[in-house]
Scaffold this motif. Structure first.
Motif, PDB file in Angstrom:
ATOM      1  N   ILE A 148     135.877 -12.762  23.764  1.00 21.96           N
ATOM      2  CA  ILE A 148     135.565 -14.155  23.479  1.00 21.96           C
ATOM      3  C   ILE A 148     135.307 -14.411  21.998  1.00 21.96           C
ATOM      4  O   ILE A 148     135.603 -15.475  21.466  1.00 21.96           O
ATOM      5  CB  ILE A 148     134.365 -14.641  24.335  1.00 21.96           C
ATOM      6  N   PHE A 149     134.770 -13.396  21.303  1.00 26.51           N
ATOM      7  CA  PHE A 149     134.440 -13.601  19.895  1.00 26.51           C
ATOM      8  C   PHE A 149     135.667 -13.502  18.985  1.00 26.51           C
ATOM      9  O   PHE A 149     135.582 -13.770  17.792  1.00 26.51           O
ATOM     10  CB  PHE A 149     133.344 -12.627  19.464  1.00 26.51           C
TER      11      PHE A 149
ATOM     12  N   VAL B  74     129.550 -20.006  20.989  1.00 22.18           N
ATOM     13  CA  VAL B  74     129.248 -19.340  22.254  1.00 22.18           C
ATOM     14  C   VAL B  74     127.771 -19.494  22.593  1.00 22.18           C
ATOM     15  O   VAL B  74     127.399 -19.767  23.743  1.00 22.18           O
ATOM     16  CB  VAL B  74     129.633 -17.853  22.184  1.00 22.18           C
ATOM     17  N   GLU B  75     126.934 -19.345  21.576  1.00 24.38           N
ATOM     18  CA  GLU B  75     125.488 -19.434  21.793  1.00 24.38           C
ATOM     19  C   GLU B  75     125.086 -20.843  22.242  1.00 24.38           C
ATOM     20  O   GLU B  75     124.302 -21.006  23.181  1.00 24.38           O
ATOM     21  CB  GLU B  75     124.753 -19.065  20.499  1.00 24.38           C
TER      22      GLU B  75
ATOM     23  N   SER C 166     126.391 -21.498  25.793  1.00 24.53           N
ATOM     24  CA  SER C 166     125.644 -20.670  26.750  1.00 24.53           C
ATOM     25  C   SER C 166     124.271 -21.261  27.026  1.00 24.53           C
ATOM     26  O   SER C 166     123.801 -21.266  28.172  1.00 24.53           O
ATOM     27  CB  SER C 166     125.510 -19.239  26.212  1.00 24.53           C
TER      28      SER C 166
ATOM     29  N   LYS D  47     137.324 -24.052  25.675  1.00 29.70           N
ATOM     30  CA  LYS D  47     136.198 -23.264  25.171  1.00 29.70           C
ATOM     31  C   LYS D  47     135.057 -23.212  26.185  1.00 29.70           C
ATOM     32  O   LYS D  47     134.371 -22.194  26.319  1.00 29.70           O
ATOM     33  CB  LYS D  47     135.722 -23.833  23.841  1.00 29.70           C
TER      34      LYS D  47
ATOM     35  N   VAL E  33     133.464 -19.696  27.867  1.00 25.57           N
ATOM     36  CA  VAL E  33     132.053 -19.297  27.863  1.00 25.57           C
ATOM     37  C   VAL E  33     131.543 -19.129  29.290  1.00 25.57           C
ATOM     38  O   VAL E  33     130.754 -18.216  29.572  1.00 25.57           O
ATOM     39  CB  VAL E  33     131.208 -20.325  27.084  1.00 25.57           C
TER      40      VAL E  33
ATOM     41  N   TYR F  83     132.711 -15.826  30.337  1.00 25.76           N
ATOM     42  CA  TYR F  83     131.944 -14.813  29.599  1.00 25.76           C
ATOM     43  C   TYR F  83     130.543 -14.671  30.191  1.00 25.76           C
ATOM     44  O   TYR F  83     130.062 -13.556  30.423  1.00 25.76           O
ATOM     45  CB  TYR F  83     131.873 -15.217  28.136  1.00 25.76           C
TER      46      TYR F  83
END
Length: 745
Positions: free
Chosen positions: A690-691, A699-700, A703, A730, A734, A737
């Motif tokens: 994912i990164f 992502v943070e 999440s 996106k 996430v 993920y």
């Protein structure tokens, strides 16, 4: 129709003024809407604030037609500085950048003359201002409210109010005195004409009608309260009632009553699943997708019987007698007649403009088939709007919203059918003071005759000024030509650009059209009606040919461009321009009929023949175009195993070579959201970290939002939570993920 309905139709057809058509419960507002297509010559669409309201009105939701996110609209260029990160706030700039209208919806908004909004009591002022912005932007007309579209508001402000959550109240109050639609900034200088239907069809008893009027106007007398409370019955008496529905204030109360009553029946449960096809969102479900019935269950019909027999109506009660397989026999209340239930079909639709004829059409995009009934020992007052009951138990002691008591009681045909489970106190009866003041100020029937004459004269001037004026078309061409990506799109470098040719043809006529409009203006002022109509007819013949020539040129140009590389946006702009020219041609074709109809008081005006002729002409023009040789498609890529590569594999291959998502989209001629969807899939099946796809901060943030939502979570929930900040690709990446991390843990 009653006299006021005829007047409303005439006002609608002969002016451009916004109209608020209102009236007490049972006066026929819904009937007027259902008959609207037969009493107006204007192109219109119908929208409503909620899914069920849209379904009942035969239209679409406001949010789906205008592509609005769930948020408060601020009628200001700048957002307040003290907003929290999770605030769902938008303005015109955010709508334009983050939630742009797609071409299909833009075409619909450009094709209409009239926008009908049903159940307007639930419409908030900020949402109406957002609609004003959308229409202005879509139509390129910021000088008139709603971009020059006439609005017909239908509803009763004395019924249930718009919903404003407690956390929205403070912000809303900074811009609006109240949440009611009439507080919208868009109506400040163009207020709707107030028309109130006066004949009540649901009730006939004058005592009951007077009592309801007193409740509605917040002037209920002690005698009114005493009269109502004579219908109070004790809990034991209420329990003995048969074939009666309870109207209560809260959902949980209605649900408890229905579930407990169903549970008390000794018969076995039978379940009936709805047949759902295509796009039919849950918020539009007219009845439960899985209906649980037992023999002995009390049910209510949720539709009118449109057959010749007319066995039932919306709100008619019945009792389930026998169930065998898919056959459900019910006994209709009062008549005791047995009736075999049959499934009904509800359709979800969208409005489109036909690519060839440029005619506004309805397209069915989903359907829902189910028995048109629901359990009916109880229902909320809110969901009873529009229903009619011969008899009902009214439980409104806990009324929490203005108008609830009035709405509940006005569902009944007569006082004889009223049963009160709790005595009504005067403090439970309330009407919004601002609504009462608004009604008193604007309900002025004695002025309507003068008002319509003034509005008609203004409308005639506007029609003549608008029809024979090509500045709007020139403005659109100029906008397209100034787009950097549209420069020098020529089939033949030796010839002048097509759009320049079209613009020059129109610009050459500027002086003539100005003189012509001055002539028409003078003849209208002098009331030389015969000469006026003669000049309009001659001018229409001349300018019609001018516009026809430009449409043919645009059609040919658009056809030639369709197989060029990377011109999708430009072709879409050409199609929108084609629609604008066709709309102008329709205005020219109907000008004589429209002016003559208004002057001679002959409305509605029949444009059918004129519009059908234009429709057939356009088909002929398109059919005569030379077919364009299709480009040879590139051979599909093969994988090392010799199998054809999927579109997802190709995207991932480009990405692994170091290309960014934007570059891949440009290379492949796809939109960015599609490419991000491919990459999200790669993350989901562990073919991509994912990164590699997203920044850690992204992502943070996603999440954190995901963790704060109740389970289960859909990508739509997450999209709304983040106010549309991230595209669905996106978000799904996430979510995949986060799911894998939970599994690892």
């Amino acid at each position: 129709m009653t006299e006021i309905k005829e007047f409303a139709a005439r006002f609608l057809n002969t002016t451009a003024s916004h109209i608020f058509l209102t009236g007490k419960a049972g006066t026929g507002k819904t009937t007027f809407l259902k008959n609207l297509a037969s009493v107006t010559h204007k192109n219109f669409i119908v929208v409503a604030p909620t899914g069920i309201a849209a379904l009942n009105a035969g239209g679409v939701t406001i949010h789906s037609q205008f592509l609005f996110p769930p948020a408060i609209f601020i009628p200001d260029r700048f957002l307040p500085s003290n907003l929290s990160e999770n605030s769902r706030i938008i303005n015109g700039n955010i709508l334009a950048r983050q939630h742009p209208l797609n071409s299909a919806r833009k075409k619909v908004l450009r094709s209409i003359d009239l926008l009908v909004i049903d159940e307007v009591s639930m419409l908030r002022a900020d949402l109406l201002d957002a609609m004003d912005y959308r229409l202005k932007a879509a139509r390129g007309n910021f000088s008139q409210s709603f971009g020059g579209v006439q609005l017909l508001f239908i509803g009763d402000l004395f019924q249930l109010p718009p919903v404003v959550r407690s956390d929205e109240q403070a912000l809303m109050s900074q811009y609006y005195q109240s949440p009611w639609f009439y507080e919208a900034h868009a109506l400040k200088h163009n207020k709707p004409v107030y028309l109130e239907l006066d004949k009540i069809f649901r009730q006939s008893n004058p005592v009951f009608i007077d009592l309801l009027n007193n409740l509605r106007n917040n002037v209920a007398t002690p005698e009114d309260i005493d009269l109502l409370n004579k219908h109070y019955q004790s809990s034991g008496q209420v329990a003995q009632q048969q074939e009666v529905i309870t109207l209560t204030t809260h959902n949980y109360k209605a649900d408890q009553l229905n579930m407990q009553a169903l549970k008390n029946l000794q018969a076995s449960s039978h379940f009936f699943d709805a047949f759902i096809e295509g796009d039919f969102p849950e918020n539009m479900y007219p009845v439960l997708p899985q209906l649980e019935l037992k023999e002995g269950a009390q049910i209510m019909f949720t539709r009118n019987d449109v057959s010749v027999d007319k066995k039932y109506f919306n709100g008619k009660l019945a009792t389930v007698k026998t169930i065998e397989d898919d056959e459900v026999w019910v006994e209709l209340a009062e008549t005791r007649e047995l009736y075999l239930l049959s499934r009904e079909r509800w359709e979800n639709k969208k409005y489109t403009v036909h690519v060839t004829t440029q005619v506004l059409e309805e397209e069915v995009i989903g359907s829902f088939e189910q028995y048109p009934v629901k359990l009916a020992w109880a229902i909320t007052v809110h969901k009873s709007q529009g229903l009619t009951f011969d008899k009902a138990i009214i439980d409104v002691a806990s009324a929490f919203a203005d108008g609830q008591v009035y709405v509940a009681l006005s569902r009944l045909r007569s006082l004889e059918g009223l049963v009160l489970s709790e005595r009504i106190h005067a403090k439970a009866i309330s009407t919004d003071i601002q609504v009462a003041a608004f009604t008193k100020e604007h309900h002025q029937p004695q002025k309507l005759a003068t008002t319509v004459q003034e509005k008609q004269q203004h409308y005639l001037q506007e029609v003549l000024e608008k029809t024979f004026n090509f500045n709007g078309l020139l403005k659109e061409i100029h906008f397209i030509n100034t787009q950097k990506d549209n420069a020098d799109r020529l089939e033949n470098p030796t010839m002048k650009p097509v759009l320049t040719q079209v613009a020059d043809a129109l610009a050459t006529e500027n002086s003539n059209t100005e003189k012509f409009r001055n002539q028409l203006r003078l003849l209208l002022h002098q009331q030389s009606h015969e000469q006026l109509l003669e000049r309009i007819h001659k001018g229409s013949t001349y300018y019609r040919q001018l516009i026809v020539n430009q449409i043919k040129l645009l059609l040919e140009h658009s056809r030639m461009m369709q197989n060029q590389k990377r011109v999708k946006t430009y072709v879409s702009q050409l199609q929108e321009l084609d629609l604008a020219f066709t709309k102008k041609l329709e205005e020219i074709d109907t000008a004589s009929l429209l002016v003559e109809g208004i002057l001679n008081n002959i409305v509605p005006i029949d444009f059918t023949q004129t519009r059908n002729r234009l429709k057939e002409e356009r088909k002929q023009w398109v059919d005569k175009l030379e077919p364009v040789t299709e480009k040879k498609s590139k051979p599909k890529r093969k994988s090392k195993t010799g199998n054809e590569k999927s579109t997802y594999d190709i995207t991932l291959e480009y990405f692994k070579k170091g290309m960014k998502a934007e570059a891949i989209a440009a290379e492949r001629g796809l939109v960015l959201s599609t490419i991000e969807g491919h990459l999200a899939k790669a993350v989901e099946i562990a073919r991509l970290d994912i990164f590699e796809f997203m920044q850690p901060a992204e992502v943070e943030e996603i999440s954190a939002a995901l963790a704060g939502l109740p389970q289960p979570v859909t990508s739509k929930n997450l999209y709304d939570q983040l106010n549309g900040k991230y595209a669905y690709g996106k978000l799904r990446a996430v979510m995949a993920y986060a799911g894998s991390r939970v599994g690892d843990a």
